[in-house]
Scaffold this motif. Structure first.
Motif, short mmCIF file in Angstrom:
data_model
loop_
_atom_site.label_atom_id
_atom_site.label_comp_id
_atom_site.label_asym_id
_atom_site.label_seq_id
_atom_site.Cartn_x
_atom_site.Cartn_y
_atom_site.Cartn_z
N ASP A 12 0.94 -1.11 0.11
CA ASP A 12 0.21 -0.13 0.09
C ASP A 12 0.62 1.43 0.02
OD1 ASP A 12 -2.49 -1.40 0.06
OD2 ASP A 12 -2.79 -1.43 2.05
N ARG A 13 1.75 1.32 0.87
CA ARG A 13 2.92 2.36 0.97
C ARG A 13 3.40 2.75 -0.57
NH1 ARG A 13 5.04 5.15 4.79
NH2 ARG A 13 4.42 3.43 6.61
N LEU A 14 3.94 1.54 -1.02
CA LEU A 14 4.45 1.86 -2.44
C LEU A 14 3.38 2.21 -3.38
CD1 LEU A 14 6.92 -1.36 -2.54
CD2 LEU A 14 7.78 1.37 -2.61
N ALA A 15 2.29 1.71 -3.33
CA ALA A 15 1.21 2.20 -4.50
C ALA A 15 0.77 3.63 -4.04
CB ALA A 15 -0.08 1.43 -4.14
N LEU A 16 1.01 4.25 -3.06
CA LEU A 16 0.73 5.76 -2.71
C LEU A 16 2.04 6.66 -3.03
CD1 LEU A 16 -1.42 4.86 0.25
CD2 LEU A 16 -2.12 6.05 -1.93
#
Length: 598
Positions: free
Chosen positions: A241-245
């Protein structure tokens, strides 16, 4: 019930189709076709056997424990291997789809047919999956030749998308191609989701539509990504999720657990580049994750605006460095993709460097689209004018020659008008950084000594000045290796004219045509010599009709010739043009020749 979308036209696999048909000809044992999921193996097989009597069997995941499950419509389950071979003796051609999913008895039967039977086989299997040994032994044991399909290239993807109705702008085509990664089923799902969601908007000043903003994540797209993204470990899901954002993210920030990243990397979910930045491996995963993450979680994990501004600046600088290093090979640009995905304003400096990077790669339509992201920026206006002119058109509203004299734009506008004298005159006032244009226009003597010693551009100039065909071939290959596809095509085209050996000239022309077709409609003086003039009048007539898409039989009927005569003329034309039998190159060649004649 929603009607099924009509199939896309068969495109981008013409050479592979011809290979398949040759392998299935009488007296041949058959062929194994492998490739990644969604690459079009089944469609290729359908085209290869069209109009031919054949039988088809298909592997099924849930039937691997059932004896002869794939052959249930052809054989009783109690048949012995000997009986099975006897019953199938009457089948002249057998298509085996999803062979990697066959039960062991069916796989063994296919192997026996290849080894001892008279049935020709067309066997299709997916790469990256565990297939029965009896199937892999078909090609590793040299029983059948293997045709390994690669993902459909971007230019073929563009042709497919163009066939679907409203023309799409180049950045939309590039984005869809990047998200689908050669999976034609996924490409169709994405396009249908974009259209159904009303995400396409008209691009001012063009006849195309663009898709900006996030991916419309449908149930079909979620289903496709669920096997990879449904992680049982909360820390793994948080890292994704962090990488997606906030991708790309530096490894040394302390935001990620090393063990978590190692597991994600082992599962091919993330990539770490040479600079130590980590990003998601598949671009579609980020879109799906962003669509499903909650607002509070997104606020906690997303990059701060100042951090995003820094990464935009860093990617701008990275692109500029690559240009300065004479290296425009494909470079991951997640920040630019994020800007498009979010529908965010594109900073003019970023738009200009993306446009220049694309133009130098020969991606002229991409270059024009990036330049249009900041239409009031002087650098973007220049890039748009250069990309347009090198596509063979003078931009509307172009100032007169006296007001633009001594600029790269004046050179290429004159070239686009067919006024090479004016183009060469304009070169005299250019600064050294634009001296390479003289080489591209066939006048290397004007700039010898002005190009950086040891550079690929200086090597091109020296080889052309000496009219050294082999040296031009080497210069063209060096340009291609560094990503300068249009310049490489021009160098090969020049080599075709100076080679004394006809075979070497044909090879250079073949390479020039192949590279030029990847340059999104480039029309420059060097390419205009790629030569229908070498053909006889009858050959030119037949090639021109073939370029419109007519079959040999249709051409024969129109010209009152036999199909064999048409085929012979086309074969001779292919040989002279150096296209290697690539019918897909004919529209490009005829358009180039028409433009040159005008």
């Amino acid at each position: 019930m929603t009607p099924l979308a009509p199939p896309w036209p068969f495109t981008g696999r013409e050479d592979e189709l011809e290979s398949a048909r040759r392998c299935l000809a009488a007296g041949r044992p058959g062929l194994v076709v492998t490739g990644p999921a969604g690459c079009g193996r089944t469609r290729l097989a359908a085209e290869a056997v069209r109009g031919t009597e054949h039988a088809t069997v298909t592997g099924t995941p849930g039937a691997r424990g059932i004896r002869y499950a794939a052959f249930a419509h052809l054989l009783p389950g109690t048949a012995t291997p000997h009986e099975a071979l006897q019953r199938l003796a009457a089948v002249r051609l057998l298509v085996v789809d999803d062979a990697h999913l066959l039960d062991d008895a069916s796989a063994a039967l296919v192997h026996q047919l290849a080894a001892y039977g008279r049935t020709r086989l067309l066997v299709l299997a997916t790469d990256g999956t565990r297939a029965p040994e009896a199937i892999t032994r078909l090609w590793t044991g040299d029983l059948l030749p293997r045709l390994a399909l690669r993902p459909l290239p971007k230019e073929a993807t563009a042709r497919l998308l163009d066939s679907g109705g409203t023309p799409l702008d180049p950045l939309t085509v590039t984005r869809l191609h990047r998200l689908a990664r050669g999976d034609l089923g996924l490409l169709r799902d994405l396009l249908e989701a974009v259209r159904a969601g009303g995400r396409l908007t008209a691009v001012p000043g063009t006849d195309t539509s663009a898709w900006r903003g996030p991916v419309p994540v449908t149930a079909a797209l979620r289903e496709r990504t669920a096997p990879a993204l449904d992680r049982g470990c909360p820390r793994e899901r948080e890292a994704l999720d962090r990488l997606a954002l906030a991708e790309p993210a530096p490894l040394d920030t302390g935001l990620f657990d090393a063990g978590v990243l190692e597991r994600l990397e082992a599962d091919d979910l993330i990539e770490v580049d040479a600079s130590g930045a980590v990003r998601l491996a598949h671009p579609l995963h980020g879109a799906v994750l962003r669509a499903t993450v909650g607002r509070l979680r997104a606020r906690r994990l997303a990059a701060a605006p100042e951090d995003r501004a820094l990464v935009v600046k860093a990617e701008t600088a990275a692109l500029g460095r690559r240009i300065d290093e004479d290296d425009v090979r494909d470079l991951p640009t997640p920040v630019g993709e994020w800007l498009l995905a979010e529908g965010a304003p594109v900073p003019p400096a970023y738009a200009a460097v993306r446009a220049r990077f694309a133009r130098l790669r020969g991606e002229l339509r991409d270059a024009a689209s990036w330049a249009r992201q900041a239409p009031h920026d002087p650098a973007c206006r220049t890039e748009l004018a250069l990309a347009t002119a090198q596509s063979g058109a003078v931009p509307e509203g172009t100032p007169d020659r006296t007001r633009t004299a001594g600029t790269p734009t004046s050179v290429w506008n004159a070239a686009a008008r067919g006024d090479l004298t004016a183009a060469l005159d304009a070169l005299a006032a250019l600064r050294d950084g634009d001296a390479y244009d003289a080489v591209r226009l066939g006048q290397p003597e004007r700039v010898l000594g002005r190009l950086r010693p040891g550079s690929v551009f200086a090597a091109h100039a020296d080889a052309l000045a000496r009219r050294d065909g082999p040296a031009l071939d080497r210069a063209a290959e060096a340009l291609r290796e560094r990503g300068f596809l249009l310049f490489a095509a021009e160098a090969y085209a020049q080599a075709a004219h100076v080679h004394r050996d006809p075979s070497a000239a044909r090879t250079a022309r073949t390479r020039a045509v192949a590279l030029a077709r990847r340059c999104q409609g480039a029309r420059t003086p060097a390419l205009s010599g790629l030569v229908l003039g070498e053909l006889t009048a009858r050959q030119r007539q037949i090639v021109t009709l073939a370029a419109t898409g007519l079959t040999n039989r249709q051409i024969a009927e129109r010209l009152t010739l036999s199909v064999r005569t048409v085929g012979n003329h086309l074969y001779s034309a292919y040989t002279r043009l150096g296209t290697g039998g690539d019918r897909g190159a004919l529209p490009w060649l005829t358009e180039t020749a028409d433009g040159h004649a005008g």
